[in-house]
Design an enzyme around this catalytic site. Structure first.
Site, PDB file in Angstrom:
ATOM      1  N   LYS A 187       0.866  -1.184   0.000  1.00 22.95           N
ATOM      2  CA  LYS A 187       0.000   0.000   0.000  1.00 22.95           C
ATOM      3  C   LYS A 187       0.898   1.228   0.000  1.00 22.95           C
ATOM      4  CE  LYS A 187      -1.905   2.798   2.426  1.00 22.95           C
ATOM      5  NZ  LYS A 187      -1.639   4.184   1.938  1.00 22.95           N
ATOM      6  N   GLU A 262       9.835   1.203  10.798  1.00 22.96           N
ATOM      7  CA  GLU A 262      10.895   2.193  10.650  1.00 22.96           C
ATOM      8  C   GLU A 262      10.219   3.543  10.798  1.00 22.96           C
ATOM      9  OE1 GLU A 262      12.936   4.901   9.580  1.00 22.96           O
ATOM     10  OE2 GLU A 262      12.984   4.142   7.520  1.00 22.96           O
ATOM     11  N   CYS A 296      13.372  10.709   7.841  1.00 23.03           N
ATOM     12  CA  CYS A 296      13.211  10.141   9.180  1.00 23.03           C
ATOM     13  C   CYS A 296      14.469  10.374  10.012  1.00 23.03           C
ATOM     14  CB  CYS A 296      12.892   8.661   9.078  1.00 23.03           C
ATOM     15  SG  CYS A 296      14.005   7.793   7.980  1.00 23.03           S
ATOM     16  N   GLU A 393       9.052  15.588  16.124  1.00 19.54           N
ATOM     17  CA  GLU A 393       9.495  15.496  14.734  1.00 19.54           C
ATOM     18  C   GLU A 393       8.722  16.520  13.897  1.00 19.54           C
ATOM     19  OE1 GLU A 393       8.536  11.871  12.361  1.00 19.54           O
ATOM     20  OE2 GLU A 393      10.682  11.886  11.919  1.00 19.54           O
TER      21      GLU A 393
HETATM   22  P1  NAI Z   1       1.522   8.051   8.268  1.00 17.20           P
HETATM   23  O1  NAI Z   1       2.338   7.216   9.186  1.00 17.20           O
HETATM   24  O2  NAI Z   1       0.109   8.300   8.657  1.00 17.20           O
HETATM   25  O3  NAI Z   1       1.513   7.415   6.799  1.00 17.20           O
HETATM   26  C1  NAI Z   1       2.432   6.437   6.340  1.00 17.20           C
HETATM   27  C2  NAI Z   1       1.681   5.316   5.647  1.00 17.20           C
HETATM   28  O4  NAI Z   1       0.817   4.683   6.573  1.00 17.20           O
HETATM   29  C3  NAI Z   1       0.784   5.782   4.497  1.00 17.20           C
HETATM   30  O5  NAI Z   1       0.824   4.821   3.461  1.00 17.20           O
HETATM   31  C4  NAI Z   1      -0.589   5.816   5.140  1.00 17.20           C
HETATM   32  O6  NAI Z   1      -1.644   5.682   4.220  1.00 17.20           O
HETATM   33  C5  NAI Z   1      -0.503   4.611   6.059  1.00 17.20           C
HETATM   34  N1  NAI Z   1      -1.449   4.614   7.185  1.00 17.20           N
HETATM   35  C6  NAI Z   1      -1.956   5.683   7.845  1.00 17.20           C
HETATM   36  N2  NAI Z   1      -2.808   5.284   8.810  1.00 17.20           N
HETATM   37  C7  NAI Z   1      -2.845   3.927   8.770  1.00 17.20           C
HETATM   38  C8  NAI Z   1      -3.563   2.929   9.514  1.00 17.20           C
HETATM   39  N3  NAI Z   1      -4.404   3.246  10.494  1.00 17.20           N
HETATM   40  N4  NAI Z   1      -3.355   1.628   9.203  1.00 17.20           N
HETATM   41  C9  NAI Z   1      -2.504   1.280   8.217  1.00 17.20           C
HETATM   42  N5  NAI Z   1      -1.828   2.181   7.484  1.00 17.20           N
HETATM   43  C10 NAI Z   1      -1.981   3.492   7.754  1.00 17.20           C
HETATM   44  O7  NAI Z   1       2.281   9.430   8.061  1.00 17.20           O
HETATM   45  P2  NAI Z   1       1.678  10.803   7.462  1.00 17.20           P
HETATM   46  O8  NAI Z   1       0.343  11.063   8.078  1.00 17.20           O
HETATM   47  O9  NAI Z   1       1.788  10.763   5.998  1.00 17.20           O
HETATM   48  O10 NAI Z   1       2.726  11.867   8.016  1.00 17.20           O
HETATM   49  C11 NAI Z   1       2.615  12.359   9.344  1.00 17.20           C
HETATM   50  C12 NAI Z   1       3.964  12.496   9.998  1.00 17.20           C
HETATM   51  O11 NAI Z   1       4.591  11.217  10.074  1.00 17.20           O
HETATM   52  C13 NAI Z   1       4.980  13.338   9.250  1.00 17.20           C
HETATM   53  O12 NAI Z   1       4.818  14.698   9.506  1.00 17.20           O
HETATM   54  C14 NAI Z   1       6.279  12.813   9.812  1.00 17.20           C
HETATM   55  O13 NAI Z   1       6.539  13.408  11.053  1.00 17.20           O
HETATM   56  C15 NAI Z   1       5.998  11.346  10.018  1.00 17.20           C
HETATM   57  N6  NAI Z   1       6.498  10.527   8.895  1.00 17.20           N
HETATM   58  C16 NAI Z   1       7.643   9.818   9.068  1.00 17.20           C
HETATM   59  C17 NAI Z   1       8.176   9.096   8.019  1.00 17.20           C
HETATM   60  C18 NAI Z   1       9.437   8.324   8.169  1.00 17.20           C
HETATM   61  O14 NAI Z   1      10.107   8.066   7.175  1.00 17.20           O
HETATM   62  N7  NAI Z   1       9.771   7.879   9.343  1.00 17.20           N
HETATM   63  C19 NAI Z   1       7.565   9.096   6.696  1.00 17.20           C
HETATM   64  C20 NAI Z   1       6.322   9.828   6.615  1.00 17.20           C
HETATM   65  C21 NAI Z   1       5.843  10.522   7.692  1.00 17.20           C
END
Ligand code: NAI
Ligand code: MG
Length: 490
Positions: A187, A262, A296, A393
């Site tokens: 996904k 991660e 990250c 973050e």
């Molecule tokens: P997110 O963690 O919500 O999204 C990442 C992935 O998880 C996306 O594919 C999303 O559709 C999926 N997802 C979201 N809710 C889910 C659920 N309940 N069950 C299964 N999958 C789910 O991150 P988002 O909202 O895009 O960004 C928010 C913050 O997260 C950013 O501001 C940043 O601080 C952090 N982040 C960290 C990343 C990293 O590389 N460690 C990458 C992206 C965001």
């Protein structure tokens, strides 16, 4: 020149549907969602919005490919050959893929070309080499028995990835899964589905059998959640936000899935006064502002030893003033827009928090232009350990600078966080560097460098920055189950 720019600027979007069992299909609901170009705020195209029914179909296809299809019977070495073929096809289309990444994510085309796509190719080739080198052991046991272990694929894996390195995250996830012999339901992030879908097409063209790789674009709480809860999925690998990971960990408990995470960080980047300041300042700038600060492992807490603090600040301010922010398709651009409006708002909100909490904003803090989600490179000094900009973050181009005096103090303050993804230290004193590297609670430590990645070098978090490791042999191990076989010799 103008026409070249135009073709680069408009890479063809060819795949916008769910990819299930080798077929491109609309979502079962017929719903679609828009993916947006963050540099212009224009809709690029509509993409199929997958949900539970689509995930169910993808899991059926993946299960079938895992248990019965050609993948199940294929020699490991042939899996490696197919993975190399996929890497070759990506290399052939590297320019187009880089442009598609820039269109969907907003990252500068020069970064997509020099970093993202070459790293994708390298990661796939690295893991292709592992496919026929996953070995068990023989174990000397008591008695008349012969005991050996086998490393077997964990099964059908769900992979949920973020938007900051859309294509590279695909490679980090597919590489070890394919090498181990798993099948995949992926996904991609709703902000950036396009390069993942293109890579699925290239995987099919490379000859990876239908059903081995399935892609369901859609949202997290719907399609992502269906992956997390599906009893037919053996493992979930997730990259994204800590808060999301906690939800996933709870929702996956019912089916006892193997989980790897991660997550984020608040990584300390420490400049001692005895460092080569030219490279330390370059590393501090690059370590935070690269990829619009959306990394990250961003070095978002810059600790500078008191003696050189003011000089470092002056030079960082100069570098920010020179940083070229703008059209990500301009090859000279160094910083594009944040990925979407939510991230843009979040970054500007943290700039406000920084001011409210008493830090001094030296540069930036504002939107650039009036179209697209561009934010100025922002620098705060006078930051203290308890401020929100030092603890949370931000995931944007906001650098917080903190002062320190000595080694013991900086070890303690570096570790004063729930995160533990990365850390860096700049010094000419090797004893001090290694002492710091040993004491800091982080999965990766860079000495006199920053953001140096290699497909062979494990990456992942201590504490709440993650669970398990990606890349290297460690990343592969998370896609296998260990089986012990004992034979009576009497
Ligand atoms: P997110 O963690 O919500 O999204 C990442 C992935 O998880 C996306 O594919 C999303 O559709 C999926 N997802 C979201 N809710 C889910 C659920 N309940 N069950 C299964 N999958 C789910 O991150 P988002 O909202 O895009 O960004 C928010 C913050 O997260 C950013 O501001 C940043 O601080 C952090 N982040 C960290 C990343 C990293 O590389 N460690 C990458 C992206 C965001
Ligand atoms: Mg979210």
């Amino acid at each position: 020149m103008a026409t070249i720019m135009e073709t680069v600027r408009r890479p063809q979007v060819r795949q916008t549907q769910c990819f299930i069992g080798g077929k491109w299909t609309s979502s079962a609901s017929g719903k679609t969602f828009e993916t947006v170009n963050p540099a212009t705020e224009e809709v690029i195209c509509e993409v199929a919005e997958g949900d539970k029914e689509d995930v169910d179909a993808a899991v059926d296809a993946a299960r079938d490919a895992f248990e019965a299809g050609p993948w199940a019977k294929m020699d490991a070495r042939d899996r490696g050959i197919l993975m190399n073929k996929l890497a070759d096809l990506i290399a052939e289309e590297a320019d187009e893929l880089a442009a598609l990444e820039t269109l969907d994510n907003g990252k500068p085309i020069s970064d997509a070309r020099a970093a993202d796509i070459p790293l994708v190719i390298d990661c796939l080739r690295y893991y292709a080499g592992w496919a026929d080198k996953i070995e068990g052991r023989t174990i000397p046991v008591r008695g008349e028995y012969f005991t050996y272990t086998r490393r077997e694929p964990v099964g059908v894996v769900g992979q949920i990835i973020p938007w900051n390195f859309p294509a590279l995250m695909v490679a980090w996830k597919w590489g070890p899964a394919l090498a181990a012999g798993c099948t995949i339901v992926m996904k991609p992030a709703e902000q950036t589905p396009l390069t993942c879908l293109r890579m699925a097409r290239l995987a099919q063209k490379a000859g990876i059998p239908d059903g081995v790789i399935n892609v369901i674009p859609g949202y997290g709480p719907t399609a992502g959640d269906a992956v997390v809860r599906h009893p037919g999925i053996d493992k979930v690998a997730f990259t994204g936000e800590l808060a999301t990971a906690k939800i996933i960990q709870r929702n996956a408990a019912e089916t006892m899935k193997r989980l790897t995470f991660e997550l984020g960080g608040k990584s300390p980047n420490v400049i001692f006064a005895d460092a080569d300041l030219d490279s330390a300042i370059e590393g501090a700038h690059f370590g935070l502002y690269f990829n619009q600060g959306q990394c990250c492992c961003a070095g978002s807490r810059l600790f500078v030893e008191e003696r050189v603090h003011d000089e470092v600040i002056d030079r960082l301010r100069e570098k920010n003033a020179e940083r070229r922010v703008g059209d990500p398709f301009d090859p000279e651009t160094q910083q594009g827009p944040q990925v979407d409006e939510a991230q843009f708002d979040k970054v500007l909100q943290y700039c406000e928090y920084g001011k409210q909490d008493g830090a001094k904003m030296i540069s930036g803090g504002k939107r650039v232009g009036n179209r697209g989600f561009f934010v100025e490179p922002t620098l705060f000094t006078g930051v203290t350990d308890t401020m929100r900009i030092a603890r949370e973050e931000i995931f944007g181009p906001v650098l917080s600078v903190l002062k320190f005096k000595n080694v013991d103090e900086i070890i303690r303050r570096s570790n004063d966080t729930n995160f533990g993804l990365a850390a860096a230290v700049w010094t000419r004193d090797i004893a001090k560097a290694h002492r710091y590297a040993a004491a800091v609670r982080a999965g990766t430590v860079w000495i006199n460098c920053y953001d140096v990645f290699d497909a062979g070098a494990p990456f992942g978090g201590f504490k709440q920055s993650g669970l398990g490791r990606e890349l290297g042999e460690a990343g592969l191990a998370n896609y296998t189950e260990l089986k012990t076989v004992t034979v009576s010799m009497s």
